[in-house]
Design a protein around this motif. Sequence first.
Motif, PDB file in Angstrom:
ATOM      1  N   MET A 189      17.574  51.757  14.568  1.00  0.00           N
ATOM      2  CA  MET A 189      17.941  51.172  15.856  1.00  0.00           C
ATOM      3  C   MET A 189      18.434  52.254  16.815  1.00  0.00           C
ATOM      4  O   MET A 189      18.070  52.271  17.999  1.00  0.00           O
ATOM      5  CB  MET A 189      19.005  50.100  15.665  1.00  0.00           C
ATOM      6  N   ASP A 190      19.263  53.169  16.307  1.00  0.00           N
ATOM      7  CA  ASP A 190      19.768  54.257  17.136  1.00  0.00           C
ATOM      8  C   ASP A 190      18.625  55.137  17.646  1.00  0.00           C
ATOM      9  O   ASP A 190      18.621  55.572  18.808  1.00  0.00           O
ATOM     10  CB  ASP A 190      20.774  55.108  16.359  1.00  0.00           C
ATOM     11  N   SER A 191      17.653  55.414  16.764  1.00  0.00           N
ATOM     12  CA  SER A 191      16.507  56.233  17.167  1.00  0.00           C
ATOM     13  C   SER A 191      15.727  55.552  18.287  1.00  0.00           C
ATOM     14  O   SER A 191      15.311  56.197  19.264  1.00  0.00           O
ATOM     15  CB  SER A 191      15.582  56.480  15.966  1.00  0.00           C
ATOM     16  N   TYR A 192      15.547  54.247  18.146  1.00  0.00           N
ATOM     17  CA  TYR A 192      14.815  53.500  19.171  1.00  0.00           C
ATOM     18  C   TYR A 192      15.558  53.500  20.503  1.00  0.00           C
ATOM     19  O   TYR A 192      14.971  53.732  21.564  1.00  0.00           O
ATOM     20  CB  TYR A 192      14.581  52.064  18.689  1.00  0.00           C
ATOM     21  N   TYR A 193      16.872  53.249  20.457  1.00  0.00           N
ATOM     22  CA  TYR A 193      17.643  53.198  21.694  1.00  0.00           C
ATOM     23  C   TYR A 193      17.716  54.562  22.381  1.00  0.00           C
ATOM     24  O   TYR A 193      17.778  54.651  23.614  1.00  0.00           O
ATOM     25  CB  TYR A 193      19.051  52.675  21.426  1.00  0.00           C
ATOM     26  N   SER A 194      17.711  55.638  21.597  1.00  0.00           N
ATOM     27  CA  SER A 194      17.815  56.972  22.191  1.00  0.00           C
ATOM     28  C   SER A 194      16.466  57.512  22.662  1.00  0.00           C
ATOM     29  O   SER A 194      16.412  58.368  23.545  1.00  0.00           O
ATOM     30  CB  SER A 194      18.442  57.947  21.191  1.00  0.00           C
ATOM     31  N   ASP A 195      15.367  57.003  22.088  1.00  0.00           N
ATOM     32  CA  ASP A 195      14.039  57.512  22.454  1.00  0.00           C
ATOM     33  C   ASP A 195      13.009  56.411  22.219  1.00  0.00           C
ATOM     34  O   ASP A 195      12.237  56.447  21.258  1.00  0.00           O
ATOM     35  CB  ASP A 195      13.705  58.755  21.626  1.00  0.00           C
ATOM     36  N   SER A 196      12.989  55.431  23.108  1.00  0.00           N
ATOM     37  CA  SER A 196      12.121  54.263  22.921  1.00  0.00           C
ATOM     38  C   SER A 196      10.647  54.586  23.102  1.00  0.00           C
ATOM     39  O   SER A 196       9.781  53.802  22.707  1.00  0.00           O
ATOM     40  CB  SER A 196      12.534  53.146  23.886  1.00  0.00           C
ATOM     41  N   GLU A 197      10.343  55.740  23.695  1.00  0.00           N
ATOM     42  CA  GLU A 197       8.934  56.107  23.858  1.00  0.00           C
ATOM     43  C   GLU A 197       8.305  56.554  22.539  1.00  0.00           C
ATOM     44  O   GLU A 197       7.109  56.344  22.311  1.00  0.00           O
ATOM     45  CB  GLU A 197       8.809  57.218  24.905  1.00  0.00           C
ATOM     46  N   ASN A 198       9.106  57.171  21.696  1.00  0.00           N
ATOM     47  CA  ASN A 198       8.565  57.725  20.453  1.00  0.00           C
ATOM     48  C   ASN A 198       8.941  56.932  19.204  1.00  0.00           C
ATOM     49  O   ASN A 198       8.411  57.204  18.125  1.00  0.00           O
ATOM     50  CB  ASN A 198       9.030  59.182  20.287  1.00  0.00           C
ATOM     51  N   TYR A 199       9.854  55.978  19.360  1.00  0.00           N
ATOM     52  CA  TYR A 199      10.291  55.195  18.194  1.00  0.00           C
ATOM     53  C   TYR A 199      10.187  53.709  18.511  1.00  0.00           C
ATOM     54  O   TYR A 199      10.515  53.273  19.615  1.00  0.00           O
ATOM     55  CB  TYR A 199      11.734  55.533  17.812  1.00  0.00           C
ATOM     56  N   ASP A 200       9.743  52.953  17.519  1.00  0.00           N
ATOM     57  CA  ASP A 200       9.716  51.498  17.623  1.00  0.00           C
ATOM     58  C   ASP A 200      10.978  50.931  16.985  1.00  0.00           C
ATOM     59  O   ASP A 200      11.521  51.531  16.045  1.00  0.00           O
ATOM     60  CB  ASP A 200       8.497  50.915  16.912  1.00  0.00           C
ATOM     61  N   PRO A 201      11.445  49.781  17.473  1.00  0.00           N
ATOM     62  CA  PRO A 201      12.605  49.163  16.814  1.00  0.00           C
ATOM     63  C   PRO A 201      12.205  48.659  15.439  1.00  0.00           C
ATOM     64  O   PRO A 201      11.047  48.266  15.227  1.00  0.00           O
ATOM     65  CB  PRO A 201      12.958  48.010  17.750  1.00  0.00           C
ATOM     66  N   PRO A 202      13.135  48.655  14.489  1.00  0.00           N
ATOM     67  CA  PRO A 202      12.812  48.096  13.166  1.00  0.00           C
ATOM     68  C   PRO A 202      12.590  46.594  13.272  1.00  0.00           C
ATOM     69  O   PRO A 202      13.084  45.945  14.204  1.00  0.00           O
ATOM     70  CB  PRO A 202      14.051  48.419  12.337  1.00  0.00           C
TER      71      PRO A 202
END
Length: 389
Positions: A189-202
């Motif tokens: 979730m943290d990865s998605y919030y910090s870089d939503s272009e490169n990470y999908d939410p779980p």
Amino acid sequence: MLIYNAEIHTMGSLGVVKDGWIDIQNGKIRNIGSGYLPYDDKDAIDAQGGMLLPGFIDAHNHLGIIEDGLDFEGDDCNESTDPFTPQMRAIDGINPFDRCFEEARMRGITAAASSPGSANACGGEIAAVKTYGRRIDDMLIRNCGIKFALGENPKNVYNGREEAPITRMAITALIREGLYKARRYAHDMDSYYSDSENYDPPEYDIKCEALMPLLDHKMKAFFHCHRADDICTAMRIAKEFSLDAVIIHGTEGHKIADIIAEEKIPVICGPVICDRCKPEMRGLELKNASVLHENGVKIAICTDHTVIPIQYLPLSAQAAVKGGLDFDEALKTLTIAPAEILGIDDTTGSLSVGKDADIQLYRRGENPLDLMSEPVLVMVSGEVCRREV
């Protein structure tokens, strides 16, 4: 409302206020003092030298989630179809019209932590509630933690079904697995919030969502355990995941009191006035609370209602006094200590300006822990629930 001519045991920084008065407005404590006041308030109450205390708090029970006088129809305590259910919330199963709420109030108990049961390795979210009200949402103080269980209870429930967990190893593995999943979920979730272009939410996971506040230290982890080895397992898990842990029951805590003190983990002791009803309670001793306190462990006393009816909470603390606990410390185990353990001490548990007016008054010379004692005045959030003065 003004209450005067009282011996006020504040359970806080003011200590004991002799010839004291307390001013209540809009459900809150507006002021506390001692000596003469011009009592022009027509609703002022003369305490006649009686002992005025914060309302008692039962730190662990199943109030309203196991209803009085009912069997399966009123038992919403254990969702024992799945051994790991952090997403269950006690608030969704509590019936505030259960008559035991009134029995609690009449004995000066103004707050209670109603918990899911211990059939599962993880039972769900604990709700700290006031004992007065008609809608549980209005009675809620806060959802204060997640209930885990070690030892016999999960073993017995799932062994009868020939399903996991049937060993202490499996119980602990389930808890560890759930917490690791929640940790990874939070990271994703943290990865998605910090870089939503490169990470999908779980993919949404309600169990992980329920456990995330534990990992963020916004809630505490409450571990049901009786045996000393199970207490040590709880401490091991807490250390592994950096959890704010609380031990519920801690029946054999007296065997490892110094170790628990080193880990700075509080213990909610109880039920105290019961038999040794199962093998893991063979170590039940009346001295348990006293030994834990003497070793520097923060303690509270509970009834585990419906195991012991909630109105016998003060008697449970009196039994701990018989086991060696100091009387003043026994009062703390029902007031400020459970409030601090549950994380609700900002609103209740002691008498100070700005806190909720959760108050009880006893006649002069009366022991509030005695079986025959009953308060002559009870207030919950400033609402008068009982008055005989």
